[in-house]
Scaffold this motif. Sequence first.
Motif, PDB file in Angstrom:
ATOM      1  N   PHE A 179      48.114 -33.726  60.946  1.00 54.09           N
ATOM      2  CA  PHE A 179      48.862 -34.909  60.517  1.00 54.09           C
ATOM      3  C   PHE A 179      50.178 -34.556  59.841  1.00 54.09           C
ATOM      4  O   PHE A 179      51.235 -35.085  60.185  1.00 54.09           O
ATOM      5  CB  PHE A 179      47.996 -35.765  59.589  1.00 54.09           C
ATOM      6  N   PHE A 180      50.156 -33.648  58.878  1.00 54.53           N
ATOM      7  CA  PHE A 180      51.375 -33.325  58.143  1.00 54.53           C
ATOM      8  C   PHE A 180      52.325 -32.420  58.913  1.00 54.53           C
ATOM      9  O   PHE A 180      53.407 -32.108  58.424  1.00 54.53           O
ATOM     10  CB  PHE A 180      51.034 -32.728  56.775  1.00 54.53           C
ATOM     11  N   ALA A 181      51.938 -32.028  60.108  1.00 53.38           N
ATOM     12  CA  ALA A 181      52.833 -31.256  60.972  1.00 53.38           C
ATOM     13  C   ALA A 181      53.584 -32.167  61.937  1.00 53.38           C
ATOM     14  O   ALA A 181      54.426 -31.703  62.703  1.00 53.38           O
ATOM     15  CB  ALA A 181      52.039 -30.212  61.762  1.00 53.38           C
ATOM     16  N   GLY A 182      53.285 -33.468  61.877  1.00 48.13           N
ATOM     17  CA  GLY A 182      53.892 -34.416  62.805  1.00 48.13           C
ATOM     18  C   GLY A 182      55.357 -34.703  62.503  1.00 48.13           C
ATOM     19  O   GLY A 182      55.903 -34.306  61.468  1.00 48.13           O
ATOM     20  N   GLU A 183      55.983 -35.393  63.441  1.00 51.31           N
ATOM     21  CA  GLU A 183      57.388 -35.785  63.299  1.00 51.31           C
ATOM     22  C   GLU A 183      57.538 -36.775  62.137  1.00 51.31           C
ATOM     23  O   GLU A 183      56.649 -37.586  61.873  1.00 51.31           O
ATOM     24  CB  GLU A 183      57.882 -36.437  64.586  1.00 51.31           C
ATOM     25  N   THR A 184      58.678 -36.700  61.483  1.00 52.39           N
ATOM     26  CA  THR A 184      58.974 -37.635  60.393  1.00 52.39           C
ATOM     27  C   THR A 184      60.369 -38.218  60.612  1.00 52.39           C
ATOM     28  O   THR A 184      61.321 -37.859  59.922  1.00 52.39           O
ATOM     29  CB  THR A 184      58.891 -36.952  59.013  1.00 52.39           C
ATOM     30  N   PRO A 185      60.481 -39.142  61.564  1.00 51.40           N
ATOM     31  CA  PRO A 185      61.799 -39.732  61.830  1.00 51.40           C
ATOM     32  C   PRO A 185      62.228 -40.646  60.680  1.00 51.40           C
ATOM     33  O   PRO A 185      61.398 -41.091  59.883  1.00 51.40           O
ATOM     34  CB  PRO A 185      61.557 -40.540  63.105  1.00 51.40           C
ATOM     35  N   PRO A 186      63.528 -40.930  60.593  1.00 55.85           N
ATOM     36  CA  PRO A 186      63.961 -41.904  59.599  1.00 55.85           C
ATOM     37  C   PRO A 186      63.251 -43.245  59.830  1.00 55.85           C
ATOM     38  O   PRO A 186      63.108 -43.684  60.973  1.00 55.85           O
ATOM     39  CB  PRO A 186      65.468 -42.032  59.857  1.00 55.85           C
ATOM     40  N   ALA A 187      62.780 -43.852  58.761  1.00 57.24           N
ATOM     41  CA  ALA A 187      62.097 -45.141  58.883  1.00 57.24           C
ATOM     42  C   ALA A 187      63.089 -46.206  59.320  1.00 57.24           C
ATOM     43  O   ALA A 187      64.248 -46.202  58.893  1.00 57.24           O
ATOM     44  CB  ALA A 187      61.455 -45.508  57.555  1.00 57.24           C
ATOM     45  N   ARG A 188      62.640 -47.097  60.155  1.00 57.42           N
ATOM     46  CA  ARG A 188      63.467 -48.193  60.655  1.00 57.42           C
ATOM     47  C   ARG A 188      62.711 -49.515  60.499  1.00 57.42           C
ATOM     48  O   ARG A 188      61.514 -49.585  60.732  1.00 57.42           O
ATOM     49  CB  ARG A 188      63.800 -48.008  62.140  1.00 57.42           C
ATOM     50  N   PHE A 189      63.449 -50.543  60.111  1.00 53.91           N
ATOM     51  CA  PHE A 189      62.848 -51.875  60.109  1.00 53.91           C
ATOM     52  C   PHE A 189      62.604 -52.296  61.560  1.00 53.91           C
ATOM     53  O   PHE A 189      63.385 -51.937  62.453  1.00 53.91           O
ATOM     54  CB  PHE A 189      63.793 -52.891  59.452  1.00 53.91           C
ATOM     55  N   PRO A 190      61.528 -53.047  61.817  1.00 55.45           N
ATOM     56  CA  PRO A 190      61.294 -53.514  63.183  1.00 55.45           C
ATOM     57  C   PRO A 190      62.453 -54.364  63.689  1.00 55.45           C
ATOM     58  O   PRO A 190      63.086 -55.098  62.924  1.00 55.45           O
ATOM     59  CB  PRO A 190      60.024 -54.376  63.051  1.00 55.45           C
ATOM     60  N   ASN A 191      62.756 -54.232  64.964  1.00 49.73           N
ATOM     61  CA  ASN A 191      63.777 -55.031  65.634  1.00 49.73           C
ATOM     62  C   ASN A 191      65.176 -54.827  65.046  1.00 49.73           C
ATOM     63  O   ASN A 191      66.022 -55.727  65.115  1.00 49.73           O
ATOM     64  CB  ASN A 191      63.417 -56.526  65.605  1.00 49.73           C
ATOM     65  N   ARG A 192      65.447 -53.669  64.460  1.00 52.80           N
ATOM     66  CA  ARG A 192      66.783 -53.384  63.976  1.00 52.80           C
ATOM     67  C   ARG A 192      67.310 -52.119  64.618  1.00 52.80           C
ATOM     68  O   ARG A 192      66.592 -51.224  64.935  1.00 52.80           O
ATOM     69  CB  ARG A 192      66.815 -53.211  62.462  1.00 52.80           C
ATOM     70  N   LYS A 251      65.733 -45.722  52.805  1.00 53.06           N
ATOM     71  CA  LYS A 251      66.311 -44.721  53.714  1.00 53.06           C
ATOM     72  C   LYS A 251      65.527 -43.402  53.688  1.00 53.06           C
ATOM     73  O   LYS A 251      66.081 -42.311  53.746  1.00 53.06           O
ATOM     74  CB  LYS A 251      67.788 -44.493  53.415  1.00 53.06           C
ATOM     75  N   MET A 252      64.204 -43.566  53.613  1.00 52.40           N
ATOM     76  CA  MET A 252      63.310 -42.421  53.649  1.00 52.40           C
ATOM     77  C   MET A 252      62.903 -42.131  55.090  1.00 52.40           C
ATOM     78  O   MET A 252      63.180 -42.925  55.996  1.00 52.40           O
ATOM     79  CB  MET A 252      62.047 -42.708  52.817  1.00 52.40           C
ATOM     80  N   ARG A 253      62.224 -41.039  55.273  1.00 55.47           N
ATOM     81  CA  ARG A 253      61.590 -40.734  56.540  1.00 55.47           C
ATOM     82  C   ARG A 253      60.163 -41.273  56.464  1.00 55.47           C
ATOM     83  O   ARG A 253      59.621 -41.471  55.369  1.00 55.47           O
ATOM     84  CB  ARG A 253      61.610 -39.232  56.799  1.00 55.47           C
ATOM     85  N   PHE A 254      59.544 -41.505  57.633  1.00 55.41           N
ATOM     86  CA  PHE A 254      58.182 -42.051  57.645  1.00 55.41           C
ATOM     87  C   PHE A 254      57.325 -41.208  58.569  1.00 55.41           C
ATOM     88  O   PHE A 254      57.596 -41.100  59.756  1.00 55.41           O
ATOM     89  CB  PHE A 254      58.204 -43.519  58.087  1.00 55.41           C
ATOM     90  N   GLY A 255      56.296 -40.602  57.993  1.00 61.66           N
ATOM     91  CA  GLY A 255      55.410 -39.740  58.770  1.00 61.66           C
ATOM     92  C   GLY A 255      54.272 -40.472  59.438  1.00 61.66           C
ATOM     93  O   GLY A 255      53.468 -39.858  60.137  1.00 61.66           O
ATOM     94  N   GLY A 256      54.179 -41.793  59.236  1.00 69.19           N
ATOM     95  CA  GLY A 256      53.102 -42.567  59.842  1.00 69.19           C
ATOM     96  C   GLY A 256      51.888 -42.649  58.939  1.00 69.19           C
ATOM     97  O   GLY A 256      51.909 -42.200  57.785  1.00 69.19           O
ATOM     98  N   VAL A 257      50.833 -43.228  59.479  1.00 67.92           N
ATOM     99  CA  VAL A 257      49.598 -43.439  58.718  1.00 67.92           C
ATOM    100  C   VAL A 257      48.431 -42.822  59.469  1.00 67.92           C
ATOM    101  O   VAL A 257      48.233 -43.089  60.654  1.00 67.92           O
ATOM    102  CB  VAL A 257      49.353 -44.944  58.461  1.00 67.92           C
ATOM    103  N   LEU A 258      47.677 -42.005  58.782  1.00 67.31           N
ATOM    104  CA  LEU A 258      46.458 -41.416  59.313  1.00 67.31           C
ATOM    105  C   LEU A 258      45.336 -42.417  59.099  1.00 67.31           C
ATOM    106  O   LEU A 258      45.006 -42.753  57.961  1.00 67.31           O
ATOM    107  CB  LEU A 258      46.167 -40.095  58.596  1.00 67.31           C
ATOM    108  N   LEU A 259      44.762 -42.900  60.196  1.00 71.08           N
ATOM    109  CA  LEU A 259      43.703 -43.901  60.138  1.00 71.08           C
ATOM    110  C   LEU A 259      42.344 -43.254  60.363  1.00 71.08           C
ATOM    111  O   LEU A 259      42.191 -42.415  61.261  1.00 71.08           O
ATOM    112  CB  LEU A 259      43.912 -44.972  61.214  1.00 71.08           C
ATOM    113  N   GLY A 260      41.365 -43.658  59.574  1.00 73.88           N
ATOM    114  CA  GLY A 260      39.986 -43.224  59.766  1.00 73.88           C
ATOM    115  C   GLY A 260      39.062 -44.411  59.639  1.00 73.88           C
ATOM    116  O   GLY A 260      39.382 -45.387  58.965  1.00 73.88           O
TER     117      GLY A 260
END
Length: 196
Positions: free
Chosen positions: A183-196, A153-162
């Motif tokens: 990158f660290f200024a981006g949105e951090t919505p609650p993480a969700r399992f796919p298709n849930r 039940k954490m938030r997920f800021g995504g992944v910075l790809l290089g």
Amino acid sequence: MSRRFLFVLGSARSQGNTEFLARTAAEQLPEGPEGVEQEWIRLAGLPLPEAEDLRHDSDHVRPASDTPAGMLLDATLAATDIVIASPLYWYSLSSLTKRYLDHWSGWLRIPEVGFKGTMAGRTLWGVTALADRNPAVAEPLIGSLNNSAAYLKMRFGGVLLGNGSGPGDVRNDTEALARAKTFFAGETPPARFPNR
């Protein structure tokens, strides 16, 4: 609680492409009295033992703070933001990073730690360098981090790809370096399992 970033470096190589990208993004975090604290832990060379599967045992003991597992547990609990900086190894997380995340399973079962409740609401981020130009090959790594965050039940800021394979290659990925600036200024919505 003021923000405290824990950067977990999961590369087998010191000062590699992933670490450079993570440090470039971290440079944008505010410094000084009003800034955020940063802690950097390199997993390579840290004698972290294999995680034991104690899910069905009754002996769940908090590791001592002067051990690698205890030090990592303390740093993880103290962080508001955890940044997993792992190169893309065989389309997923490095083995060093996976070992760290495997310890989370054991930490969940230490009653006095309250690991799941403590982690809820905190933010998980990812940074990775990959050799392939197609970012879709990083989906297993991204999915692993997203789903781990969703479970806790954490938030997920995504992944910075290089993009980068050889030493220093990511310095030529101008798009990734530009993304790192915000990158660290981006949105951090609650993480969700796919298709849930």
